[in-house]
Motif scaffolding. Sequence first.
Motif, PDB file in Angstrom:
ATOM      1  N   ALA A 162       0.826  -1.216   0.000  1.00 13.96           N
ATOM      2  CA  ALA A 162       0.000   0.000   0.000  1.00 13.96           C
ATOM      3  C   ALA A 162       0.864   1.271   0.000  1.00 13.96           C
ATOM      4  N   GLY A 163       2.185   1.107  -0.033  1.00 17.29           N
ATOM      5  CA  GLY A 163       3.070   2.284  -0.113  1.00 17.29           C
ATOM      6  C   GLY A 163       3.892   2.521   1.149  1.00 17.29           C
ATOM      7  N   GLY A 164       3.767   1.635   2.133  1.00 19.40           N
ATOM      8  CA  GLY A 164       4.536   1.776   3.383  1.00 19.40           C
ATOM      9  C   GLY A 164       6.015   1.504   3.140  1.00 19.40           C
ATOM     10  N   HIS A 165       6.867   2.195   3.900  1.00 17.65           N
ATOM     11  CA  HIS A 165       8.319   1.985   3.756  1.00 17.65           C
ATOM     12  C   HIS A 165       8.731   0.670   4.404  1.00 17.65           C
ATOM     13  N   GLN A 166       9.249  -0.230   3.589  1.00 18.70           N
ATOM     14  CA  GLN A 166       9.690  -1.543   4.082  1.00 18.70           C
ATOM     15  C   GLN A 166      10.745  -1.399   5.186  1.00 18.70           C
ATOM     16  N   GLU A 167      11.669  -0.418   5.020  1.00 13.23           N
ATOM     17  CA  GLU A 167      12.829  -0.353   5.926  1.00 13.23           C
ATOM     18  C   GLU A 167      12.479   0.033   7.364  1.00 13.23           C
ATOM     19  N   ILE A 168      11.259   0.516   7.602  1.00 15.02           N
ATOM     20  CA  ILE A 168      10.905   0.821   9.000  1.00 15.02           C
ATOM     21  C   ILE A 168      10.099  -0.324   9.629  1.00 15.02           C
ATOM     22  N   THR A 169       9.897  -1.419   8.881  1.00 16.74           N
ATOM     23  CA  THR A 169       9.052  -2.512   9.409  1.00 16.74           C
ATOM     24  C   THR A 169       9.883  -3.679   9.940  1.00 16.74           C
ATOM     25  N   LYS A 170       9.331  -4.341  10.928  1.00 21.89           N
ATOM     26  CA  LYS A 170       9.883  -5.599  11.441  1.00 21.89           C
ATOM     27  C   LYS A 170       8.696  -6.503  11.771  1.00 21.89           C
ATOM     28  N   VAL A 171       8.819  -7.782  11.469  1.00 20.76           N
ATOM     29  CA  VAL A 171       7.738  -8.705  11.836  1.00 20.76           C
ATOM     30  C   VAL A 171       8.040  -9.279  13.219  1.00 20.76           C
ATOM     31  N   VAL A 172       7.085  -9.154  14.115  1.00 20.03           N
ATOM     32  CA  VAL A 172       7.176  -9.832  15.427  1.00 20.03           C
ATOM     33  C   VAL A 172       5.813 -10.486  15.651  1.00 20.03           C
ATOM     34  N   TYR A 173       5.819 -11.799  15.763  1.00 20.79           N
ATOM     35  CA  TYR A 173       4.546 -12.512  15.969  1.00 20.79           C
ATOM     36  C   TYR A 173       4.027 -12.275  17.380  1.00 20.79           C
ATOM     37  N   ASN A 174       2.768 -12.626  17.602  1.00 20.45           N
ATOM     38  CA  ASN A 174       2.213 -12.537  18.958  1.00 20.45           C
ATOM     39  C   ASN A 174       2.824 -13.627  19.831  1.00 20.45           C
ATOM     40  N   GLY A 175       2.928 -13.313  21.118  1.00 20.62           N
ATOM     41  CA  GLY A 175       3.532 -14.265  22.058  1.00 20.62           C
ATOM     42  C   GLY A 175       2.504 -14.838  23.023  1.00 20.62           C
ATOM     43  N   PHE A 176       2.778 -16.036  23.498  1.00 17.97           N
ATOM     44  CA  PHE A 176       1.827 -16.743  24.386  1.00 17.97           C
ATOM     45  C   PHE A 176       2.598 -17.454  25.502  1.00 17.97           C
TER      46      PHE A 176
END
Length: 394
Positions: A162-176
């Motif tokens: 959608a146009g978001g800057h990839q370089e400011i993103t990190k994937v962190v899954y939910n924790g349990f």
Amino acid sequence: MKILFLDQTGQIGGAELSLLDLLKPFRADCLVALFKDGPFKDLLEQHQVSVQILSNRSLSVSKDSSFLQGLSSSFQLLPLIAQTAQLSRRFDLIYANTQKALVIGAMASYLSRRPLIYHLRDIISPDHFSATNRSLIINLANRFASLVIANSQASQAAFVAAGGHQEITKVVYNGFQPELYQYSSANRSELRQQLGLDTQFVVGHFSRISPWKGQHVLIEALQYCSEDVTAILVGDALFGEDQYVNQLHQRINELKLGNRVQTLGFRSDVAELMSASDLIAHTSTSPEPFGRIIVEAMLCRRPVIAAAAGGVVEIVKHGKTGWLSPPEDSRKLAELIMSCRNHPEQSARIANQAQVEVSQRFHIDTIRQQVRYLLQQVLHCKESGQHIPYRLAE
Ligand code: UDP
Ligand code: GLC
């Protein structure tokens, strides 16, 4: 690390439960500011988290609001922005946990010069958001967020598409916390008896009631299953979906399924109810950003059938740790339910395998470490005067 967490709702949804799990190590020095009062406030307080309600009025920016509505509501937002900016001066970081929190958090961050973190728990696509809101979220995140934590690769990919800057993103899954999902077979039998379901094959559906969560897909599937297959629908309409609730009841009556569907409303004993079920069905009709209930079902060692879209395909390995079904395909769902019912040993093997895998992969301790590390990086960049957005170190 002093953090001001922002969340738009007082209701208890997955975003709020995930935030509660995540913030516990920071709670001595943090504040959660909610834009609306509700049971989430009580839940936070039960867990010794400081909470403040910033406004009792619902923000009128809805997921599909038009540009003009958005513009008029932006004037209503001014006092909230001022309040949040003022508050944020006492903290090192602003952490926006929802989309509307991003809107307020971005402006507050600009005014108070505090770095902004956006926890992205949505798939920014036309399925879920209007064009105006997609553009608002992306522009605000690109311009003001030092870091966007996406709850799955799917959420990250949609943000970038959608146009978001990839370089400011990190994937962190939910924790349990795996130990919260262990129940004995004695508990299971007692609960099944209480529900009058001891001899049925119980399919559990755990979700707030909303058209895109697809409770109707499971109801439709029941007509193709054997008579002993019964569903429990656990969850409430949290955001005014009363019309959908009525449609569900109407469809249950039309299909004469009244004795095979129980609606239990919102429950805080989800793990017990999952353990009392024979199978958990996830039926979202639009891509699910993550899907906490899928991991929770796996932690309860229950077989899972989930709608194959969004973050779900990162969690479930078809035929190995669960089953994937095409979204909105109630016949295929029924086929998979019957296959699971007719092959209990195979289902138990898959559920065991899933439990072992997710207990490690989504352990809350690992997830908290990942988030703490990222937040430290953001503060470090700010202190050393680095420009943001910046590339996060691996
Ligand atoms: N949940 C709950 N009580 C209910 C129904 C759901 O506590 O009656 C919890 C469920 O255990 C899960 C969360 O609500 O942790 C829903 O999160 P999910 O990511 O599956 O969906 P969301 O509603 O956030 O889109
Ligand atoms: C949102 C998403 C859900 C996700 C939850 C926690 O509510 O709809 O898929 O599991 O956030 O990140």
